[in-house]
Design an enzyme around this catalytic site. Structure first.
Site, short mmCIF file in Angstrom:
data_model
loop_
_atom_site.label_atom_id
_atom_site.label_comp_id
_atom_site.label_asym_id
_atom_site.label_seq_id
_atom_site.Cartn_x
_atom_site.Cartn_y
_atom_site.Cartn_z
N GLN A 99 -11.26 15.87 -4.85
CA GLN A 99 -11.09 15.34 -6.21
C GLN A 99 -10.49 13.94 -6.15
O GLN A 99 -9.40 13.75 -5.63
CB GLN A 99 -10.20 16.24 -7.07
CG GLN A 99 -10.22 15.80 -8.53
CD GLN A 99 -9.20 16.52 -9.38
OE1 GLN A 99 -8.00 16.33 -9.22
NE2 GLN A 99 -9.67 17.33 -10.32
N TYR A 185 -5.82 11.10 -17.44
CA TYR A 185 -5.80 10.04 -16.44
C TYR A 185 -6.82 8.94 -16.80
O TYR A 185 -7.38 8.94 -17.88
CB TYR A 185 -6.01 10.64 -15.05
CG TYR A 185 -4.92 11.62 -14.72
CD1 TYR A 185 -3.58 11.21 -14.65
CD2 TYR A 185 -5.18 12.98 -14.53
CE1 TYR A 185 -2.55 12.10 -14.39
CE2 TYR A 185 -4.16 13.89 -14.28
CZ TYR A 185 -2.85 13.45 -14.20
OH TYR A 185 -1.83 14.34 -13.97
N ARG A 232 -15.00 16.18 -13.52
CA ARG A 232 -14.12 17.04 -14.31
C ARG A 232 -13.82 16.38 -15.65
O ARG A 232 -13.45 15.21 -15.71
CB ARG A 232 -12.81 17.30 -13.57
CG ARG A 232 -11.97 18.40 -14.23
CD ARG A 232 -10.70 18.71 -13.48
NE ARG A 232 -10.44 20.15 -13.50
CZ ARG A 232 -9.24 20.69 -13.38
NH1 ARG A 232 -8.16 19.92 -13.24
NH2 ARG A 232 -9.08 22.00 -13.40
N GLY A 321 -6.34 28.29 -10.46
CA GLY A 321 -5.35 27.34 -9.96
C GLY A 321 -4.09 28.00 -9.48
O GLY A 321 -3.96 28.37 -8.32
N ARG A 322 -3.14 28.19 -10.40
CA ARG A 322 -1.85 28.74 -10.00
C ARG A 322 -1.93 30.10 -9.31
O ARG A 322 -1.16 30.35 -8.37
CB ARG A 322 -0.92 28.79 -11.22
CG ARG A 322 -0.31 27.43 -11.53
CD ARG A 322 0.43 27.39 -12.84
NE ARG A 322 -0.48 27.40 -13.98
CZ ARG A 322 -0.11 27.19 -15.23
NH1 ARG A 322 1.16 26.96 -15.51
NH2 ARG A 322 -0.99 27.20 -16.21
#
Length: 366
Positions: A99, A185, A232, A321-322
């Protein structure tokens, strides 16, 4: 069998299942130079029963950084550091994409040689902080400052940086790259009306606001090929001061252009907090009609929710993810309906092996 564990394809890549390890910033690089290391290789190796791994967000240049100890992929040392990571993933049967990000205004002069960060417009993000280490490994969240508006030369340079780092990622052994266009971002800042107040051909209309994203995508495609490119996007995430009333139609318009370029996949980053907005089914249907290549979804998915979105055809792969942080054997735990281990949030960013590569598998504790 659950669709989640079926073999599938991503362009020319064979995937051992439809489980994706989502990108998760862990801030464990070696210093100086933000260089990936053997500890990181172990971390990814432990989790490589996923069909696809998407690496933690990775810098494309010195000025693209916004958090301490996050990796880059543009120097020789960084490329060499990533090679054991990609080999570890491949040895366990996983495909792995890198990424790529530029954080834009979500940064601090600490990462900019004392200068202001760059952004589409000179607007500081409200209530937005970045994680900065004090040099001894202790981190603090620090407010972002007002950035400076990017010039045309800045835009052209950053586009080239994305393309250069994409080539370097392939040299490092990655199967492709994911361009980070979400979560507040730089690319996301161009997409949204509240962070992009430009008066040139990169601001104003939807066509203009998606131009920077498409410039980056086109440059990366030219560098490594469309089959190695994912993007993404995060239409329903509004943190980092990104609440834009026009973002959903903007994302749909961008999706048409991405489909026309035949990229490998789109990664839909969904809000994952308790009272997060629910993504309307109408949006999922419309996105699927527009974008027919692979769609990845991520956002607090359980196996049940994953099977539902896969069965309805709204997505082809589901990212976790987590849960992958604290469950290196997540695929096995989901497949066998084993209990999931809890995450130690205090060890997410920075530090050493603790809370990183010392989470046991289910079989190791039973």
């Amino acid at each position: 069998m659950s669709k989640l564990f079926q073999k599938t394809h991503l362009k020319s890549l064979d995937l051992q299942n439809r489980v994706v390890m989502a990108p998760m910033t862990r801030a464990r690089t070696s210093q100086p130079g933000n260089v990936p290391n053997e500890m990181m290789a172990t971390y990814y190796r432990q989790r490589a029963t996923a069909g696809l791994i998407i690496s933690e967000a990775t810098q494309i240049s010195d000025d693209s950084q916004g958090y301490s100890f996050t990796p880059g992929v543009y120097t020789d040392e960084q490329v060499k550091g990533w090679q054991p990571v990609t080999k570890a993933a491949h040895d366990q049967g996983a495909a792995i994409f890198c990424q790529l990000w530029h954080v834009g205004r979500v940064s601090h002069p600490r990462f900019q040689n004392g200068e202001r960060p760059i952004a589409p417009s000179a607007l500081a993000p409200v209530e937005t902080k970045v994680w900065i280490s004090d040099g001894k490994g202790n981190g603090n969240m620090v407010d972002c400052i007002q950035p400076r508006e990017m010039t045309q030369a800045d835009i052209e340079r950053v586009v080239k940086d994305f393309a250069f780092s994409a080539k370097r990622a392939v040299e490092a052994g990655f199967d492709g790259v994911e361009i980070h266009g979400g979560n507040g971002y730089l690319i996301d800042q161009f997409l949204r009306t509240n962070s992009n107040k430009r008066a040139d051909n990169y601001g104003g209309t939807r066509k203009n606001r998606i131009r920077f994203l498409l410039d980056v995508v086109d440059a990366v495609i030219e560098a490594i090929g469309a089959d190695k490119v994912g993007v993404r996007l995060a239409p329903f995430i509004t943190f980092k001061d990104m609440d834009c009333p026009d973002i959903v139609p903007t994302i749909l318009e961008a999706s048409k252009e991405l489909q026309a370029r035949d990229i490998a996949y789109m990664h839909l980053s969904e809000a994952d907090w308790d009272d997060a907005p629910v993504i309307p089914e109408r949006f999922r249907i419309e996105l699927r009609e527009i974008f027919t290549n692979t769609i990845i979804v991520a956002g607090s998915y359980t196996q049940e929710r994953a099977d539902e979105v896969l069965t309805k055809g709204y997505a082809d792969l589901v990212a976790f993810g987590r849960p992958f942080v604290s469950n290196p054997d997540l695929v096995s735990r989901l497949k066998n309906d084993y209990a999931l281990a809890d995450l130690d949030g205090a060890t997410l960013f920075g530090g050493n092996e603790h809370g990183y590569i010392d989470y046991p598998t289910f079989s190791e504790i039973n």
